[in-house]
Design a protein around this motif. Structure first.
Motif, mmCIF file in Angstrom:
data_model
loop_
_atom_site.group_PDB
_atom_site.id
_atom_site.type_symbol
_atom_site.label_atom_id
_atom_site.label_comp_id
_atom_site.label_asym_id
_atom_site.label_seq_id
_atom_site.Cartn_x
_atom_site.Cartn_y
_atom_site.Cartn_z
ATOM 1 N N LEU A 1 5.015 9.615 -7.606
ATOM 2 C CA LEU A 1 6.071 9.672 -8.614
ATOM 3 C C LEU A 1 5.526 9.853 -10.022
ATOM 4 C CD1 LEU A 1 8.617 6.963 -7.423
ATOM 5 C CD2 LEU A 1 8.977 9.415 -7.561
ATOM 6 N N GLU A 2 4.414 9.199 -10.315
ATOM 7 C CA GLU A 2 3.821 9.355 -11.644
ATOM 8 C C GLU A 2 3.354 10.781 -11.890
ATOM 9 O OE1 GLU A 2 0.819 6.356 -11.954
ATOM 10 O OE2 GLU A 2 2.280 4.779 -12.385
ATOM 11 N N SER A 3 2.736 11.404 -10.897
ATOM 12 C CA SER A 3 2.291 12.781 -11.083
ATOM 13 C C SER A 3 3.496 13.715 -11.211
ATOM 14 C CB SER A 3 1.390 13.221 -9.931
ATOM 15 O OG SER A 3 2.111 13.287 -8.726
ATOM 16 N N ARG A 4 4.525 13.479 -10.423
ATOM 17 C CA ARG A 4 5.753 14.287 -10.512
ATOM 18 C C ARG A 4 6.409 14.113 -11.890
ATOM 19 N NH1 ARG A 4 8.913 18.382 -9.263
ATOM 20 N NH2 ARG A 4 11.066 17.845 -8.862
ATOM 21 N N TYR A 5 6.411 12.882 -12.385
ATOM 22 C CA TYR A 5 6.980 12.606 -13.704
ATOM 23 C C TYR A 5 6.229 13.366 -14.792
ATOM 24 C CZ TYR A 5 8.305 10.065 -17.908
ATOM 25 O OH TYR A 5 8.734 9.743 -19.163
ATOM 26 N N GLU A 6 4.902 13.377 -14.706
ATOM 27 C CA GLU A 6 4.105 14.106 -15.702
ATOM 28 C C GLU A 6 4.407 15.605 -15.652
ATOM 29 O OE1 GLU A 6 2.251 12.932 -18.196
ATOM 30 O OE2 GLU A 6 2.882 10.941 -17.534
ATOM 31 N N GLU A 7 4.530 16.161 -14.440
ATOM 32 C CA GLU A 7 4.874 17.580 -14.305
ATOM 33 C C GLU A 7 6.236 17.867 -14.922
ATOM 34 O OE1 GLU A 7 4.758 18.522 -10.160
ATOM 35 O OE2 GLU A 7 2.628 18.071 -9.979
ATOM 36 N N LEU A 8 7.200 17.011 -14.646
ATOM 37 C CA LEU A 8 8.542 17.222 -15.171
ATOM 38 C C LEU A 8 8.595 17.036 -16.687
ATOM 39 C CD1 LEU A 8 10.699 15.506 -12.411
ATOM 40 C CD2 LEU A 8 10.510 17.943 -12.900
ATOM 41 N N LYS A 9 7.764 16.131 -17.208
ATOM 42 C CA LYS A 9 7.709 15.938 -18.656
ATOM 43 C C LYS A 9 7.179 17.197 -19.337
ATOM 44 C CE LYS A 9 5.024 12.693 -20.423
ATOM 45 N NZ LYS A 9 4.434 11.398 -20.770
ATOM 46 N N GLU A 10 6.142 17.806 -18.750
ATOM 47 C CA GLU A 10 5.600 19.048 -19.303
ATOM 48 C C GLU A 10 6.628 20.174 -19.213
ATOM 49 O OE1 GLU A 10 1.915 19.886 -17.323
ATOM 50 O OE2 GLU A 10 1.056 17.952 -17.901
ATOM 51 N N ARG B 1 0.831 -1.214 0.000
ATOM 52 C CA ARG B 1 0.000 0.000 0.000
ATOM 53 C C ARG B 1 0.858 1.252 0.000
ATOM 54 N NH1 ARG B 1 -2.360 -2.149 4.496
ATOM 55 N NH2 ARG B 1 -3.634 -3.908 3.893
ATOM 56 N N ARG B 2 1.917 1.247 0.791
ATOM 57 C CA ARG B 2 2.815 2.400 0.854
ATOM 58 C C ARG B 2 3.474 2.640 -0.507
ATOM 59 N NH1 ARG B 2 7.896 3.930 1.193
ATOM 60 N NH2 ARG B 2 8.725 1.834 1.051
ATOM 61 N N LEU B 3 3.935 1.573 -1.129
ATOM 62 C CA LEU B 3 4.595 1.704 -2.431
ATOM 63 C C LEU B 3 3.624 2.153 -3.519
ATOM 64 C CD1 LEU B 3 6.990 -1.377 -2.382
ATOM 65 C CD2 LEU B 3 7.597 1.034 -2.157
ATOM 66 N N GLU B 4 2.375 1.699 -3.464
ATOM 67 C CA GLU B 4 1.379 2.155 -4.444
ATOM 68 C C GLU B 4 1.127 3.649 -4.291
ATOM 69 O OE1 GLU B 4 -1.937 -0.415 -3.717
ATOM 70 O OE2 GLU B 4 -1.126 -2.012 -4.997
#
Length: 95
Positions: A53-62, A44-47
């Motif tokens: 991390l996925e949201s941060r990755y999307e921000e950094l991609k933009e 649960r913690r890792l999910e």
């Protein structure tokens, strides 16, 4: 007193006879308490961390896309000339 000692002798035999029942239950309980529960909590913690991390990755991609466009514009001589002219113009909103 004899009956007490007699029943005490039967107790270990009863424990051994019931071992096929209580031994797997004891092992299963240990697995659940010491292994499965912590593993599920970690999952649960890792999910949760994965979602962050996925949201941060999307921000950094933009942000990377914006920066790549700026870098491309900075290498265009026509854009640089227009930017310089806009900076020198007193009526420009860039100042």
């Amino acid at each position: 007193m004899t009956s007490l000692l007699g029943s005490m002798g039967k107790l270990p035999r009863a424990i051994i006879e019931w071992a096929p029942i209580w031994a797997p239950l004891a092992v299963s309980t240990q697995i659940v308490i010491l292994g499965l529960r912590p593993a599920l909590e970690e999952q649960r913690r890792l999910e949760h961390e994965e979602a962050i991390l996925e949201s941060r990755y999307e921000e950094l991609k933009e942000e990377r896309l914006v920066l790549d466009l700026r870098l491309q514009a900075q290498s265009d001589p026509l854009f640089l000339a227009r930017e310089k002219r806009a900076l020198l113009d007193p009526k420009s909103s860039l100042r």
